[in-house]
Structure formats: C-alpha cells, structure tokens
Design an enzyme around this catalytic site. Structure first.
Site, mmCIF file in Angstrom:
data_model
loop_
_atom_site.group_PDB
_atom_site.id
_atom_site.type_symbol
_atom_site.label_atom_id
_atom_site.label_comp_id
_atom_site.label_asym_id
_atom_site.label_seq_id
_atom_site.Cartn_x
_atom_site.Cartn_y
_atom_site.Cartn_z
ATOM 1 N N ASP A 1 40.159 48.676 39.533
ATOM 2 C CA ASP A 1 39.837 47.505 40.355
ATOM 3 C C ASP A 1 40.237 47.733 41.813
ATOM 4 O O ASP A 1 40.821 46.858 42.465
ATOM 5 C CB ASP A 1 40.489 46.234 39.817
ATOM 6 C CG ASP A 1 39.877 44.975 40.437
ATOM 7 O OD1 ASP A 1 38.734 45.056 40.927
ATOM 8 O OD2 ASP A 1 40.546 43.921 40.449
ATOM 9 N N SER B 1 42.269 37.784 46.500
ATOM 10 C CA SER B 1 42.031 39.094 45.916
ATOM 11 C C SER B 1 41.737 40.137 46.974
ATOM 12 O O SER B 1 40.921 39.926 47.868
ATOM 13 C CB SER B 1 40.852 39.034 44.940
ATOM 14 O OG SER B 1 41.214 38.386 43.760
ATOM 15 N N HIS C 1 36.291 44.100 42.529
ATOM 16 C CA HIS C 1 35.547 42.881 42.202
ATOM 17 C C HIS C 1 35.210 42.055 43.436
ATOM 18 O O HIS C 1 34.352 41.199 43.393
ATOM 19 C CB HIS C 1 36.300 42.037 41.168
ATOM 20 C CG HIS C 1 37.541 41.383 41.688
ATOM 21 N ND1 HIS C 1 38.805 41.876 41.457
ATOM 22 C CD2 HIS C 1 37.729 40.264 42.417
ATOM 23 C CE1 HIS C 1 39.708 41.095 42.014
ATOM 24 N NE2 HIS C 1 39.073 40.106 42.605
#
Length: 487
Positions: free
Chosen positions: A245, A328, A212
């Site tokens: 992910d 992230s 992402h």
C-alpha cells in the site's frame, strides 16, 4: 482489522501485535476485535461536493439550524433583535475527502423520503443555536456594562518574545512540516476519484503516499497536488505497490525549492513516543493532530477501496493521534518532526453517533506503515517502477480461526503447489500442514501476521522460523527469496 477503506470485505487480521518470545502474548479479549472495514458515511447532505466524504450541504442543516436560532431568539426576548448567527463555514457546503481510505469515494444519491444531513449537519445546527443564544447574552451583558467604569479582565502579554514557539513544540514542528505536505486529488478516466495526502520525498519532485490514494488515477487518470500555500501541480504515477500500500508520484514541472521531510528510524520508535499526524481529513487540508505511539508491530490487513480487490499487509505502528478519511498517505511525525510512518488505515466506529449518520471517523485507532519499510519500497519504485517482495516460497492460510499460528496450506493458489519447488521453504524442509509459530523473536498467530513480518525484511535476509509438526517444535533458518511486481 478494519481499516479506513470504502467498506469492501477484507480478510480479517488479528488485533494483537506479534510479541517477542520472552514477552507475554496479548489476550484475545484485550487485543480488540478483528472487524472488517466499516463503510464510509451512508447518509450525505443535500449538496455534497466532488469526492465528498461527509462534509454536507445546507439542506437539513439549514432547516434544523433555523429552528434552533428562532428558539434562541425567543428565549432571549423580543424587545431587541439578536445579532445574526455566524456564517456557515465554507466546507459545510460540500467539500470533503475521498473514500474512507482517503482515496476514492462517490457520494450516494439520497433515498426518497429519507432524512438528509448527518454528523456535520447536526454539529452545525448546534453551533448556530449556540450562536443565537450567545449573541443575546452578549447584547445583554454589553447593555448592563455601558455605565460600568471598572474592569476585572487581565490582558495577556502580546510581545514577540511571549509568542515565540520553541523548536520542539508542536506548533514549530507543524510550521516546519506543513510546506512539505500536499493534498492529492486523484481522478480516473471516468471522472471518479477522491482526495488523500502525501509528502515531499526528495528534491526531484517525488511524493510518497499510499497506493489506495492514487489507484483510481493509475491508468489514464489525472493527479493534482496542492501545497499548503495553495500552489497546484499536475503529477504522474511513478510506481505502485499494492501489497505494501505504498505509491510514489512525481510532480510535473516541480519547483526548485522543494524541501523533503526528514525520515526517521521507525525501528527505534517506542510505545509512548509522541506523534504528530498531518493530512486532509474529510477534505480539510493542512490539519494537524497529536497523540502517542500506542503499539508497534500491529498486524493490519486492508484493501485498496475496491480498485483491485487485493489486500495489503502491514506490521503497523498504532497511534491515537486523530486520523480520518483523507489522512491516508500523510506523514506521521515523531517529537523531532521526522517521519516515522505513513498514515494508512483506521479502525472506525461501528456506527456514526451524533445525528445517527453512520459516518465513520477516528476512535483513536490509527495505523501507519513504518517509514523504514516505506523507504525501501519507494527506492524500488523510483528505480524500477515495480515493487519487490521478500517471500519464503510457501502458501499460508489467511483464515484466523484455523490454528495458533500460520499454517502452510495443502495447495497454493489456483491448485498450484503449496511449497515452491526449490524455493526457500522447500530448501529449509518445510511441508504443507506445518504451523509457523515464530519468525525470529516475534510470535506468529496467523497467516497475515506472518506476511506482514516477512515484508519488513528484504530479499536475501536470513530469518529463523519456528514451526510445529506432529506436535513437535522445530526451528530452521530460511533465506528469503523474492517476487517482483504485484501478481
């Protein structure tokens, strides 16, 4: 499980991690809620920077702070001018990370007549008031002590030996790891994008991060990687795995002195182990936070911030190290400095708090993809450019309130068969309506939990599945098949 994404509705995931057969199951009350993702901050400052995620401009902050400083000066007396308040930090003018995921965010236009500012603005105003009052007190104290020849202060030793950081200290681990951690700026062809984190995977210039983080730049976009020393490099996507992910990117014209971070063994991590998270929360690169492993095998379902609308599933490491939007893709280190996970998601607060901004942030519930799984995926992506998923060849319900396990659906996606003919589940004798309650020694309480546990394995692995049919319990061995690519 809510995650640090853009606020897209995602399938809820159970809060309780799968537990061994001989361990008591976690109760629903103590396990936490299964809230979906909270949105990123809906109240922004007057001049947010590119891909800002909450760092604000001087609009409301300046006005509020100015009033506070005036009040502070008046309280201290008008016979002397207090020192000027400290300069506004550079990041208060609009820097920031990307989405709540740390990947993709575009600041909203302020609504007419709406009070602007937010969490950072409120903190800034308070800091300026404290600066004004503190300056006055300091002036008064200095004036009173002009003729004082005595002193009760004690100076700390300042020799190199006293300032030496031991090899196992957080400061030493951070100093060793920071040169191998990068801030990633992703931009789509239309100019949208955001900021996340990654770390050096090998000496060939591969960087490991979240899907992402780079999804917006995957097709015709641009990627720029910045190291802790300020050097910048262009990069390109090597491969992405939406379901896991995980993504791998590669530096163009990579330097020859790259130092990959050492990879640990996430299977040997224990609850209570120390953790160190490194990333760029809200655009503040090279930020280091610490905590512990709070739980293992935590089922987490999340989305990619709206790039595809597809969900990813992980059997995550949970940590209370402060993780925020922009962390992230960054490494979660153990007490030796080895990578044990990729920071990927958070459970944000339901509302903002200070200043009423609604801005999401860490409440001590962060989730990381175990590095053993991430390493397997990275190897697949570097070798073939596409992920490989282990499967049982059966469709399961992702709803959380259907049963106390993972129920095999009556039909698959788009009306297809729920059991793949001649697939692993078919060969093992599983049928629609069967409820899978255990996979090996792990209790399965939902479809997402089952998917996350299966994806910790490799195609060809044999797993023991316990299921219920017509009120009776059965156990069968299933050899996992495979699916290539994201469908």
């Amino acid at each position: 499980m809510s995650t640090e994404n853009e606020g897209n509705a995602v399938p809820k995931a159970p809060s309780a991690p799968p537990v061994p057969v001989d361990a008591p199951a976690v109760s629903a009350d103590s396990a936490g809620s299964a809230d979906s993702a909270a949105s990123a901050a809906d109240s922004r400052a007057a001049a947010p920077g590119p891909a800002s995620s909450g760092a604000v401009g001087a609009g409301t902050a300046g006005a509020d702070a100015g009033a506070g400083v005036g009040a502070g000066a008046a309280a201290a007396g008008a016979a002397w001018p207090p020192p000027q308040p400290p300069a506004v930090p550079s990041y208060a003018a609009g820097g920031g990370s990307g989405s709540g995921w740390g990947a993709s965010y575009q600041p909203q236009e302020p609504k007419p007549g709406r009070r602007r500012g937010g969490l950072v603005a409120a903190v800034l105003a308070a800091a300026l008031v404290a600066g004004g009052v503190g300056g006055g007190i300091g002036y008064w104290a200095a004036e009173r002590n002009d003729n004082d020849t005595g002193s009760t202060t004690v100076a700390a030793a300042d020799t190199p030996a006293d300032l030496k950081r031991e090899p196992g200290s957080v400061a030493r681990i951070a100093a060793d790891a920071l040169p191998s951690v990068v801030t990633i700026e992703a931009q789509s062809g239309s100019g949208e994008g955001g900021t996340g984190t990654g770390f050096v995977y090998d000496k060939q210039g591969h960087i490991l991060t979240n899907n992402h983080v780079v999804a917006s730049a995957a097709e015709g976009g641009k990627l720029q990687v910045t190291f802790s020393n300020g050097k910048k490099y262009a990069a390109e996507v090597v491969g992405r795995a939406e379901g896991y992910d995980v993504a791998v990117i590669k530096l163009k014209n990579a330097p020859g002195d790259l130092k990959p971070l050492a990879l640990g063994n996430s299977d040997r991590v224990a609850v209570g182990d120390s953790t160190i998270a490194i990333g760029a929360p809200f655009g503040l690169s090279n930020t280091v936070t610490t905590g512990i492993i709070s739980a293992k095998n935590r089922p987490v379902t999340s989305s990619d911030g709206g790039q595809s609308g597809k969900s990813s599933y992980m059997s995550a490491l949970q940590t209370d190290a402060s993780i925020n939007p922009g962390n992230s893709g960054g490494p979660l280190l153990d007490g030796r400095g080895a990578v044990i996970g990729i920071n990927s998601a958070i459970k944000p607060a339901d509302s903002g708090g200070l200043g009423g901004s609604g801005q999401s942030g860490s409440i001590g519930l962060g989730f990381a993809i175990p590095v053993n799984q991430a390493k397997n995926v990275a190897q697949q992506l570097i070798k073939t450019g596409q992920p490989v998923y282990p499967v049982i060849g059966a469709s399961v319900s992702i709803q959380q309130d259907t049963s106390n396990g993972a129920m095999i659906s009556q039909e698959g996606a788009s009306g297809s068969e729920a059991i793949t003919p001649n697939g692993p589940a078919d060969k093992a004798g599983l049928k629609p309506g069967d409820v899978i309650t255990k996979l090996d020694d792990m209790v399965i309480d939902s479809g997402p939990t089952l998917i996350g546990q299966i994806w910790t394995h490799k195609p060809g692995d044999t797993v023991k599945i316990t299921y219920e049919r017509d009120g009776k319990e059965h156990t069968v061995d299933v050899t996992l098949g495979q699916r290539k690519g994201d469908s």
